[in-house]
Design a protein around this motif. Sequence first.
Motif, PDB file in Angstrom:
ATOM      1  N   ALA B 262       0.835  -1.200   0.000  1.00 49.73           N
ATOM      2  CA  ALA B 262       0.000   0.000   0.000  1.00 49.73           C
ATOM      3  C   ALA B 262       0.873   1.254   0.000  1.00 49.73           C
ATOM      4  O   ALA B 262       0.552   2.244  -0.663  1.00 49.73           O
ATOM      5  N   VAL B 264       3.902   1.561  -1.276  1.00 49.79           N
ATOM      6  CA  VAL B 264       4.482   1.711  -2.615  1.00 49.79           C
ATOM      7  C   VAL B 264       3.427   2.295  -3.563  1.00 49.79           C
ATOM      8  O   VAL B 264       3.703   3.214  -4.337  1.00 49.79           O
ATOM      9  N   ALA B 265       2.216   1.751  -3.458  1.00 48.51           N
ATOM     10  CA  ALA B 265       1.146   2.242  -4.333  1.00 48.51           C
ATOM     11  C   ALA B 265       0.860   3.713  -4.055  1.00 48.51           C
ATOM     12  O   ALA B 265       0.694   4.510  -4.983  1.00 48.51           O
ATOM     13  N   SER B 266       0.786   4.074  -2.794  1.00 56.31           N
ATOM     14  CA  SER B 266       0.509   5.477  -2.444  1.00 56.31           C
ATOM     15  C   SER B 266       1.639   6.383  -2.910  1.00 56.31           C
ATOM     16  O   SER B 266       1.390   7.497  -3.383  1.00 56.31           O
ATOM     17  N   LEU B 268       3.564   5.888  -5.500  1.00 53.12           N
ATOM     18  CA  LEU B 268       3.472   6.035  -6.966  1.00 53.12           C
ATOM     19  C   LEU B 268       2.277   6.882  -7.369  1.00 53.12           C
ATOM     20  O   LEU B 268       2.275   7.484  -8.440  1.00 53.12           O
TER      21      LEU B 268
END
Lengths: 581, 314
Positions: B262, B264-266, B268
């Motif tokens: 999560a 890493v996703a946030s 990016l």
Amino acid sequence: MVFRDLSETENKKGSSLKLASVSDRLVAFAIDVFIFSPVIQLAVAPVMKKIEVMSIAAPDSMELITLMAVAGALGLLSVVALQTFFVATWAATPGKLFLKLRVLAIDGQKKLSIAQAALRSLIWVFEIFFFFLPFLEVLSQRHRRPLHDRASESVVVTLKAQGDEGPHPLETQFVRQVLIVCAVFVSSWVFFGVARVYRLSLVGNFKKSELIGNSTLCPQVDTDSPNRVDEALALYLAKSANEDCVMVEADFAFWATDSGNKAWGYLAKAVVLREDHKLADVYLKKVCQENAQSEACEISKLLQEKSPGLKAAESLTARVLRIEQLDRQGAFADVAKEIQNLDHPSLVGYRIRHQIGSFWANHNLDQARGAFQVAIAALGPISKRDISSWMCLEELALECSPSSSARACSEIKKVNSETNLETAWAQIKSQACQRHFSEPGLTRYHDLMRTYPDFATLVQVVVESDSRSLAQREQTLRNLVVSSRGFVQSAALSEWIETAQTEKSWAEIQTELKKIKRRDWVWQRQVKTAWEKAVATGRGEKSNAFAKMLDEKVQNHWGVIERAAGARLPASTSAPKKEGP
Amino acid sequence: MIIPWLRGLMSWSRAPLTWTLIAINVVIFLMTYDASRPRQTLFSTSEEIVRTGHLYQQYLDAKVKPSDLDEADDKDKPVSKDQWILIGSRSLRDPDFLKNAKSFNFHGDDIAISQWKTNLEKFQSELERKNSHVLGLLTDSHRPLTWITYQFMHAGWIHLFSNMMLFLIFGAALEAIAGSYVLVIVYLLGGIAGGLGFMLLSPQTLAPMIGASGSLSAVMAAYAVAEKKRRVAFFYFLSPMQGYYGQIFLPTLMIFPLCFVADVASYLATPIELGSGVAYTAHLGGMVFGVAAGLILRRTQPLRSQRLSQPSVH
């Protein structure tokens, strides 16, 4: 279940599989959401980044809508891919694994093939778009197999010792009824929604916001105008544009690399920010520093009271300022001449207002009324409101009685735009002259009176005139004239002149009239009314004093008016008498 | 709702250093929390942000060589107000711009620009007096001590509470299996690794980084890797009906998808123009260190015989 399950197998007896309970499946779903969400978030992260920027930079654009659709599609594809992978590989998603559940083929009790797993997942996703209602079948269907399980010929079983016994008949009945009601509701909603959209599309109501006011600059300013700031400022001074229009144009003049209109930009900001005297002064001084030869510099000197008037008046702002200056001086004939040359589409209301004012000031009442009737048909709501309010007050100043029925006062009632002080006062005075106040009529000005307490006091004086003593009325009006500003002060002064009785009041009225620097029509009317009242009540000295307040030009002007109206000016011992033309 | 449920770990005798670190965090927070923020006159209205955007655009244009400009560029073409707000917001994350703005020769409304420069100076001097600025980690900071001090600062009560709750759970768990010395080393070095992640991966920003998130990420990752085969109890609650609440045992490696993926996703998904209030890069830096620490723990240090109160399943 609404329809008979055509895929249901006949023989379930003797099966070693135990059905998974609904609670286990729900908990497994919750765990899957926790685990898959970050992964899906990762998959759509680059698109979400762009969406976040576009939602601020271009919130109404097709690009944003497309990006959101792409993000949605990516998210759903990720769900399908993840579910297919886990179910085909381990016969369970992570949540089901932890809860000891498995997704197996209904015949043979083996793992699903990739195709079956993909189909199951696709239909699972599809069910979301029907507000999750198809999932309710897990409560009602005999083997807890909603649509996605039946379509892929799968079943969810548990490895635990204790399995599910299947739905209770009441459960089945309840879900069936819920699904029927939901189906009816959704069908109706869809039907009426489609019908409405169809009708709107035929009528042509789908106007994009881009077609209206897409420009980042002031829409009232002509696109080809060589000096947009000048135009915006002129419109603002003529009350045909608001301060946002001016500020946007001024800022554009500043930020553009060609700084030819920077002086105008400073002038515009000085005018708009005039409430902050200190800052306005700084801006006014900056105008001439920027360009000492420009007309903007001349205008700034005028506003700083460093020059008596404008030498040249080529810019729109200068012309509007000149008209206002002439109006304040009471030079109505000159106003009429200047106004003829003012041809800008947004200044039509302003031009008509001054034309009617000039006719009225020259006592050409029929011409003024005729022009008013023509104007009313052609103007927009705000101009109509402003001109009607002014006319109504002037008509009532001429004759205020129950029988007076000024057309302008009737026109105000028809106007639906936002009410301002002048309009409210015109309506209230109209009711006062007809000796009839309707409560609903006053209630509509409640917000205005709350915003402007001085105005509320003035209204109270007029409405409660019968219940208050003259002395009380005079005192209240006197206090208003001393403490308030702008329109309320002027209206209070007019009322005070009408009701003044004592010598002290007349003296104070004289002082207040002398304090006023402008010599516009309203002031002249107030002085004339005071003069007439003084003569009528036998105050010779006072009437002379009022007469002396008027200069030759105005007296001469009144001489013309009185001759035209066939009346005579009251005799005044020391007022200079001039022969008319 | 699904939350970790580590009963029995949270007693003082089992996790003394965890409680000590929590107490230190709370005390430092109480001493340094700035309840009153500086009056943000510069960025309080959209007009001021638009103005800042215009000035930033001029600053950027001055850095671009004329030969690099496209002929079709029309600098006078009006851009929408929303786009200027974006550009203005971006400028707040450019320390170079804010440092050089005072002496830069902007063109435009000279009075408004002069006022803007005065406001900028006031804003920066107020900011520099804030505790978070003095003790937090800045991208252009050259104060070594802030690499440690930032780990004990927090932005608010919720920030402190959420970090300490998670630290209580995972810090106690790690301390129980690896000991107090390991915990403090992982905490402090993990925090430094988090700071390194912030420095290397985050875009330049004026805002300092504070919080124990980097340290906490290191502790969580170290625990998850060191005890990767262990399952820990999670308490779930979906409804009060039977079967819809209870305990479930999930592997510790679940921490990675739940937390770090999560993050890493946030990271990016965060646009540079808008930034984010959370330093995801610090989490990632701490996580990388925590994974390494966990692997080292597995190989070099036998885990304590003290077991967690919940049984290991499967």
